[in-house]
Scaffold this active site. Structure first.
Site, PDB file in Angstrom:
ATOM      1  N   PRO A  10       0.793  -1.221   0.000  1.00 60.95           N
ATOM      2  CG  PRO A  10      -0.470  -1.359   1.944  1.00 60.95           C
ATOM      3  CD  PRO A  10       0.461  -2.129   1.093  1.00 60.95           C
ATOM      4  CG  ASN A  11      -0.300   4.340   1.262  1.00 60.34           C
ATOM      5  OD1 ASN A  11      -1.187   5.003   0.738  1.00 60.34           O
ATOM      6  ND2 ASN A  11      -0.484   3.688   2.388  1.00 60.34           N
ATOM      7  NE  ARG A  18       3.818   6.713   1.637  1.00 59.73           N
ATOM      8  CZ  ARG A  18       4.002   5.502   2.158  1.00 59.73           C
ATOM      9  NH1 ARG A  18       4.439   4.515   1.405  1.00 59.73           N
ATOM     10  NH2 ARG A  18       3.744   5.286   3.428  1.00 59.73           N
ATOM     11  CE1 TYR A  23       8.518   5.515   3.227  1.00 58.65           C
ATOM     12  CE2 TYR A  23       6.924   7.294   3.010  1.00 58.65           C
ATOM     13  CZ  TYR A  23       7.397   6.189   3.685  1.00 58.65           C
ATOM     14  OH  TYR A  23       6.766   5.749   4.816  1.00 58.65           O
ATOM     15  CG  ASN A  73       8.534  -1.506   0.470  1.00 54.51           C
ATOM     16  OD1 ASN A  73       7.929  -1.670   1.535  1.00 54.51           O
ATOM     17  ND2 ASN A  73       9.128  -0.373   0.167  1.00 54.51           N
ATOM     18  CB  ALA A  76       1.619   0.165   6.630  1.00 56.00           C
ATOM     19  CG  ASP A  86       0.186 -17.285   7.382  1.00 52.86           C
ATOM     20  OD1 ASP A  86       1.277 -17.190   7.992  1.00 52.86           O
ATOM     21  OD2 ASP A  86      -0.897 -17.507   7.969  1.00 52.86           O
ATOM     22  CD  GLU A  97      10.445  -7.001   5.316  1.00 56.45           C
ATOM     23  OE1 GLU A  97      10.491  -8.192   5.694  1.00 56.45           O
ATOM     24  OE2 GLU A  97       9.980  -6.078   6.010  1.00 56.45           O
ATOM     25  CG  HIS A  99      10.990  -1.678   4.849  1.00 56.65           C
ATOM     26  ND1 HIS A  99       9.628  -1.612   4.689  1.00 56.65           N
ATOM     27  CD2 HIS A  99      11.254  -2.901   5.373  1.00 56.65           C
ATOM     28  CE1 HIS A  99       9.080  -2.746   5.114  1.00 56.65           C
ATOM     29  NE2 HIS A  99      10.047  -3.548   5.531  1.00 56.65           N
ATOM     30  NE  ARG A 106       9.585   6.753   8.775  1.00 61.33           N
ATOM     31  CZ  ARG A 106       8.634   6.493   7.874  1.00 61.33           C
ATOM     32  NH1 ARG A 106       8.787   5.487   7.018  1.00 61.33           N
ATOM     33  NH2 ARG A 106       7.556   7.231   7.821  1.00 61.33           N
TER      34      ARG A 106
HETATM   35  C1  DQA Z   1       8.115   1.557   3.954  1.00 63.03           C
HETATM   36  C2  DQA Z   1       8.166   1.731   5.477  1.00 63.03           C
HETATM   37  C3  DQA Z   1       6.816   1.407   6.092  1.00 63.03           C
HETATM   38  O1  DQA Z   1       6.871   1.558   7.503  1.00 63.03           O
HETATM   39  C4  DQA Z   1       5.755   2.337   5.539  1.00 63.03           C
HETATM   40  O2  DQA Z   1       4.481   1.981   6.080  1.00 63.03           O
HETATM   41  C5  DQA Z   1       5.716   2.326   4.058  1.00 63.03           C
HETATM   42  C6  DQA Z   1       6.999   2.400   3.353  1.00 63.03           C
HETATM   43  C7  DQA Z   1       9.431   1.990   3.283  1.00 63.03           C
HETATM   44  O3  DQA Z   1       9.648   1.593   2.144  1.00 63.03           O
HETATM   45  O4  DQA Z   1      10.226   2.709   3.896  1.00 63.03           O
HETATM   46  O5  DQA Z   1       4.673   2.331   3.434  1.00 63.03           O
HETATM   47  O6  DQA Z   1       7.882   0.207   3.657  1.00 63.03           O
END
Ligand code: DQA
Length: 144
Positions: A10-11, A18, A23, A73, A76, A86, A97, A99, A106
């Site tokens: 998401p996002n 954003r 980011y 990624n 959240a 799962d 993974e 981020h 943070r």
């Molecule tokens: C994120 C870090 C997460 O905590 C956040 O909710 C995101 C972006 C990152 O890429 O830094 O949506 O995954």
């Protein structure tokens, strides 16, 4: 033709506009191009999926169990995405993974990932470079 899965939660479809101070200014399309460039020599194609909801991300994982590796990624969903966790537990190949931000620097709620224990490795805080490094990690992890 081998494929890797680039999965963003998401996002992350609005990267570039954003919170760029957190980011960065690269868009998801920029990141897709970077990852594709990293793996091109191996002849891998990138399947990029970004979804806002956990159910759709779970379907995307299930639909791509045939990929040779994945970069994830979860956004959240790192915090409580048990269903996604799962689905990834059944993913048969290595995944990394990523981020963009340094989640450890943070808020406290970002300090734990339910996904991380399943990952081959975790890259945080390096912005879009993290995806490139994850692609390189998969090149090293996946047998030629
Ligand atoms: C994120 C870090 C997460 O905590 C956040 O909710 C995101 C972006 C990152 O890429 O830094 O949506 O995954």
């Amino acid at each position: 033709m081998s494929e890797i899965l680039l999965l963003n939660g998401p996002n992350l479809g609005i990267l570039g506009r954003r919170e760029p101070e957190v980011y960065g200014s690269d868009t998801l399309a920029d990141i897709e191009a970077m990852v594709a460039a990293e793996v091109a020599d191996r002849g891998w194609k990138v399947v990029s999926v970004q979804r806002e909801s956990e159910g759709e991300l779970i379907h995307a994982v299930q639909d791509h169990y045939g990929t040779v590796g994945a970069i994830v990624n979860p956004g959240a969903l790192m915090i409580a995405g048990w269903g996604l966790r799962d689905a990834l537990a059944s993913y048969p190949n290595p995944f990394v993974e990523v981020h963009l931000s340094n989640v450890w620097a943070r808020e406290q709620f970002r300090h734990e990932s339910v996904i991380a224990p399943l990952a081959s490795g975790v890259i945080v805080g390096l912005g879009a470079l993290g995806y490139r490094l994850a692609a390189r990690a998969l090149l090293a992890k996946v047998p030629a």
